[in-house]
Design a protein around this motif. Structure first.
Motif, PDB file in Angstrom:
ATOM      1  N   GLU A 122       0.810  -1.214   0.000  1.00  0.00           N
ATOM      2  CA  GLU A 122       0.000   0.000   0.000  1.00  0.00           C
ATOM      3  C   GLU A 122       0.845   1.266   0.000  1.00  0.00           C
ATOM      4  O   GLU A 122       0.362   2.355  -0.362  1.00  0.00           O
ATOM      5  N   LYS A 125       4.688   2.421  -4.881  1.00  0.00           N
ATOM      6  CA  LYS A 125       4.000   2.846  -6.097  1.00  0.00           C
ATOM      7  C   LYS A 125       5.001   3.079  -7.221  1.00  0.00           C
ATOM      8  O   LYS A 125       6.196   3.335  -6.990  1.00  0.00           O
ATOM      9  N   ARG A 172      -5.541   2.522 -15.968  1.00  0.00           N
ATOM     10  CA  ARG A 172      -5.002   2.867 -14.653  1.00  0.00           C
ATOM     11  C   ARG A 172      -5.298   4.335 -14.365  1.00  0.00           C
ATOM     12  O   ARG A 172      -5.766   5.086 -15.229  1.00  0.00           O
ATOM     13  N   THR A 187      -0.281   6.230 -12.567  1.00  0.00           N
ATOM     14  CA  THR A 187       0.171   5.512 -11.371  1.00  0.00           C
ATOM     15  C   THR A 187      -0.254   4.051 -11.455  1.00  0.00           C
ATOM     16  O   THR A 187      -1.387   3.747 -11.829  1.00  0.00           O
ATOM     17  N   GLU A 189      -0.401   0.121  -9.568  1.00  0.00           N
ATOM     18  CA  GLU A 189      -0.578  -0.510  -8.257  1.00  0.00           C
ATOM     19  C   GLU A 189       0.399  -1.664  -8.056  1.00  0.00           C
ATOM     20  O   GLU A 189       0.533  -2.539  -8.920  1.00  0.00           O
ATOM     21  N   TYR A 190       1.040  -1.659  -6.881  1.00  0.00           N
ATOM     22  CA  TYR A 190       1.967  -2.762  -6.581  1.00  0.00           C
ATOM     23  C   TYR A 190       1.196  -4.070  -6.436  1.00  0.00           C
ATOM     24  O   TYR A 190       0.131  -4.131  -5.854  1.00  0.00           O
ATOM     25  N   LYS A 192      -0.559  -5.858  -8.491  1.00  0.00           N
ATOM     26  CA  LYS A 192      -1.392  -6.096  -9.669  1.00  0.00           C
ATOM     27  C   LYS A 192      -0.681  -5.673 -10.947  1.00  0.00           C
ATOM     28  O   LYS A 192      -0.761  -6.352 -11.974  1.00  0.00           O
TER      29      LYS A 192
END
Length: 721
Positions: A122, A125, A172, A187, A189-190, A192
């Motif tokens: 979370e 990035k 995205r 940006t 997502e880590y 995915k």
């Protein structure tokens, strides 16, 4: 009549006298025989080892309450305390911490600093700045936009089915541009869209080709595409001709054909992408069989005959390497819950609590490798599409290259494009320990020399439950049996010393931790030894000495070999030391008379040795237990084991299946060999010719500074006492 009586009486007296003489002679003969038996070698106090005490030790070490003795864990700490409590009770000298200890047991511990590094998805990035999308742009396959995960599809189908001309970002989160030609920032997502490590190219996930998990990662730069990114001397392959990578990020897709072919054939052949200096004996994930040593690299020697993308990047000042994921990895990233996979923590991420706790590793095992590499991240479908939007190669072509290993030309990406990666890593400190007890020798000179006897105290911890709900890998044989045997040997020596029976040389009893994690405890001992390793005469290692063939030992695995009762597999002496082999054979002939089998006492299969598979390199048992780290230091070694069985690395390796008489006779033999080595005038020498793999590892250990006398650490926070 009287005469007859007298004559009979005389005859009777004569007969009695002759019988008395004969009886006396027989008594003398029996006494001589008894004296001869008594004069036979007794090998110190080895006869004191009993089945009953061994059974007590093993039932404790293999109990469910120790939760499989994972290294590190509270169950392992409990096992360490159990061993240390016996050593203290028996009066053996501690071989661990000398300062800052609490209570009588911590001095027996050799603390090992541990750290767990886990990615925080979370807080991680990646952003891509690129030109505003133009109408009718080349685009790419983008990737599925949602819904159920695809069934098995080939690459061309996936690429063809994807919507061409999809705008940059592929759905995205975009921002920064207003549709007037200004650059757009997207940006990702880590987990995915991207992960750390070269997982998409046959690498190992977290760390992958780029090495160990870092404390964090922050890079930002322009990009160059370099095909598969390998520089290979024998084929004069150099994808970087005419391209300056300094201060930039290298993008790669696919593998060289030699590496891809080796992987397809199941020979590994990672071409260095798993880490150029990975130990050949590193054990795989808990529950899996220990791996044979790494196969021959199809490209030769890393950083000499070839350079991986990461190695080239590090050498030439590139910031990082970006790998395009293959289809399997990209699908898993896009659909993390497919097939019950659970949360998407990504490579090394904190997507859910592991059964055996955080991924701790020894702090000191992070030296700069001889051939270092730059960090690597792997891109999923939509990230790949965005990255190649409007370039000479489309996302679909790059993605296809990961499956077909098609050669793609190198080029610099649009100068407007800039990739920024922030990897957040959470670090947690921990502890672990080896356990060491010492019996000091009786000779004022030879007591400075050591015979080491070893076993590993850890096992593989908890696993998914079986049908009956049992989920503890008890490790009664692996290596509860060796640890149990070593306790029996240590007790016998301590008991003997109390009676004045003491060898000339000192004996060091070593319970290693972390064998199942990659021979960690023995590596730590050899790399940072508390004693002068040049004074070590030999290492006698016991690993899995508690199972033999019986009616319940049916095993359908054709690659497993298990001894009959009274047998033992001996590994090491034929490879490295004839002197040690002669000592063991001599002791065994006079003492327990085990049936010694040298089936695995080789480094490569032949017609009669290690020929059960896996082909073509066999089990390579010589490289697979703690003795090998002593062999790397030029120390003669002998490894005692019973082989492999149906319960190996399974929750069914439980104490009621153990042959305790087998542990007893093997332990007695090891105790006797240790006694003989502890009293010999000389010490066993290594063979003049040693295996090439061993010589290479000996050289590497020397270059990395192993073996320098190192004070034992004081107890670490959380160390048991």
């Amino acid at each position: 009549m009287r005469r007859i009586i007298v004559t009979c009486t005389a005859a009777a007296a004569l007969t009695y006298g002759l019988l008395s003489i004969a009886g006396t002679e027989r008594a003398h003969a029996q006494a001589k025989k008894a004296a001869k038996v008594a004069a036979a070698p007794t090998y110190g106090n080895a006869d004191a080892i009993t089945e009953s005490e061994l059974k007590v030790y093993d039932y404790f070490l293999a109990s469910d309450q120790l939760e499989g003795r994972y290294f590190p864990s509270r169950g392992y700490d409990t096992a360490a305390l159990y061993v240390a409590s016996h050593l203290a009770e028996w009066g053996l000298k501690p071989g661990g911490s000398t300062t800052g200890t609490n209570g009588p047991l911590q001095p027996y511990f050799m603390p090992i600093e541990m750290v767990a590094r886990e990615i925080v998805p979370e807080d991680s990035k990646a952003t891509l700045v690129g030109p505003a999308p133009q109408g009718g742009g080349r685009g790419g396959f983008g990737g599925p936009g949602g819904g159920a995960p695809p069934d098995a599809v080939n690459v061309s189908d996936a690429a063809a089915a994807a919507p061409a001309g999809r705008g940059q970002g592929g759905g995205r989160r975009g921002g920064g541009g207003r549709g007037n030609g200004e650059p757009v920032t997207t940006t990702f997502e880590y987990g995915k869209d991207w992960t750390f490590g070269a997982a998409g190219a046959g690498g190992g996930g977290g760390g992958g080709r780029g090495g160990a998990m870092p404390d964090g990662l922050d890079v930002s730069g322009n990009l160059v595409f370099a095909g598969n990114g390998y520089v290979i001397s024998k084929t004069s392959t150099d994808p970087y001709q005419g391209i300056d990578v300094k201060g930039k990020i290298i993008v790669v897709a696919g593998l060289p054909s030699e590496v891809a072919a080796a992987q397809a054939a199941g020979r590994g052949g990672r071409g260095g992408r798993g880490g150029a200096d990975a130990a050949p004996t590193a054990t795989p994930a808990a529950g899996a069989p220990a791996a044979p040593a790494a196969p021959t690299d199809p490209l030769g020697e890393a950083c000499k005959d070839y350079w991986t993308p990461e190695q080239y990047a590090y050498k030439n000042g590139a910031l990082a390497v970006v790998t395009v994921a293959n289809f399997q990895t990209a699908t898993a990233m896009a659909y993390p819950n497919a097939g019950g996979r659970g949360g998407r923590g990504g490579a090394g991420g904190r997507g859910g609590a592991a059964l055996n706790g955080p991924p701790f590793t020894p702090v000191k095992f992070r030296p700069t490798p001889a051939c270092p590499g730059a960090p690597n991240v792997t891109l999923g479908m939509e990230f790949t599409n965005s990255l190649f939007q409007g370039e000479k190669v489309s996302g679909a072509q790059a993605f296809s290259a990961t499956e077909t290993n098609t050669k793609l030309d190198s080029f610099e990406l649009n100068a407007v494009k800039k990739l920024t990666v922030h990897l957040a890593v959470h670090s947690q400190q921990g502890h672990a320990e080896n356990v060491i007890g010492i019996l000091e020798g009786s000779d004022p000179v030879l007591k400075d020399e050591f015979v080491i006897m070893s076993a590993h105290l850890d096992h593989i911890g908890l696993s998914a439950p079986m049908a009956d709900g049992h989920n503890v890998n008890n490790g009664a044989d692996d290596d509860g049996s060796g640890s149990t045997g070593l306790l029996g040997v240590a007790h016998a020596y301590a008991e003997g010393a109390a009676k004045g029976i003491r060898p000339k040389r000192s004996i060091l009893f070593l319970w290693n931790g972390g064998e199942e994690r990659g021979l960690w405890g023995s590596q730590y001992f050899a790399e940072f030894p508390p004693i002068d390793l040049s004074k070590v005469v030999a290492d006698l290692n016991m690993d899995m000495i508690g199972r033999t063939k019986n009616a319940n030992s049916v095993d359908n695995n054709p690659q497993h070999m298990l001894v009959d009762p009274g047998g033992v597999l001996l590994i090491g002496p034929n490879i490295s030391s004839d002197d040690l082999e002669n000592t063991i054979e001599g002791v065994n002939k006079d003492y327990q008379k085990l049936k010694i089998d040298h089936f695995y006492d080789v480094t490569a299969p032949d017609a009669t040795h290690d020929n059960l598979g896996p082909q073509p390199r066999g089990q390579r048992i010589f490289y697979r237990s703690d003795h090998y780290n002593f062999a790397k230091m030029g120390i003669p070694i002998a490894f005692f084991t019973i082989g492999l069985h149906v319960d190996y690395h399974r929750p069914t390796d439980t104490p009621e299946k153990i042959d305790y008489h087998e542990i007893q006779i093997v332990s007695k033999t090891v105790a006797a060999v240790g006694w003989e080595l502890g009293n010999q005038a000389g010490r066993p020498k290594l063979k003049d010719k040693l295996p090439d793999d061993l010589l290479k590892d000996m050289k590497t250990a020397k270059e990395q500074g192993w073996g320098k006398l190192t004070p034992v650490l004081s107890p670490l926070p959380g160390e048991p006492y």
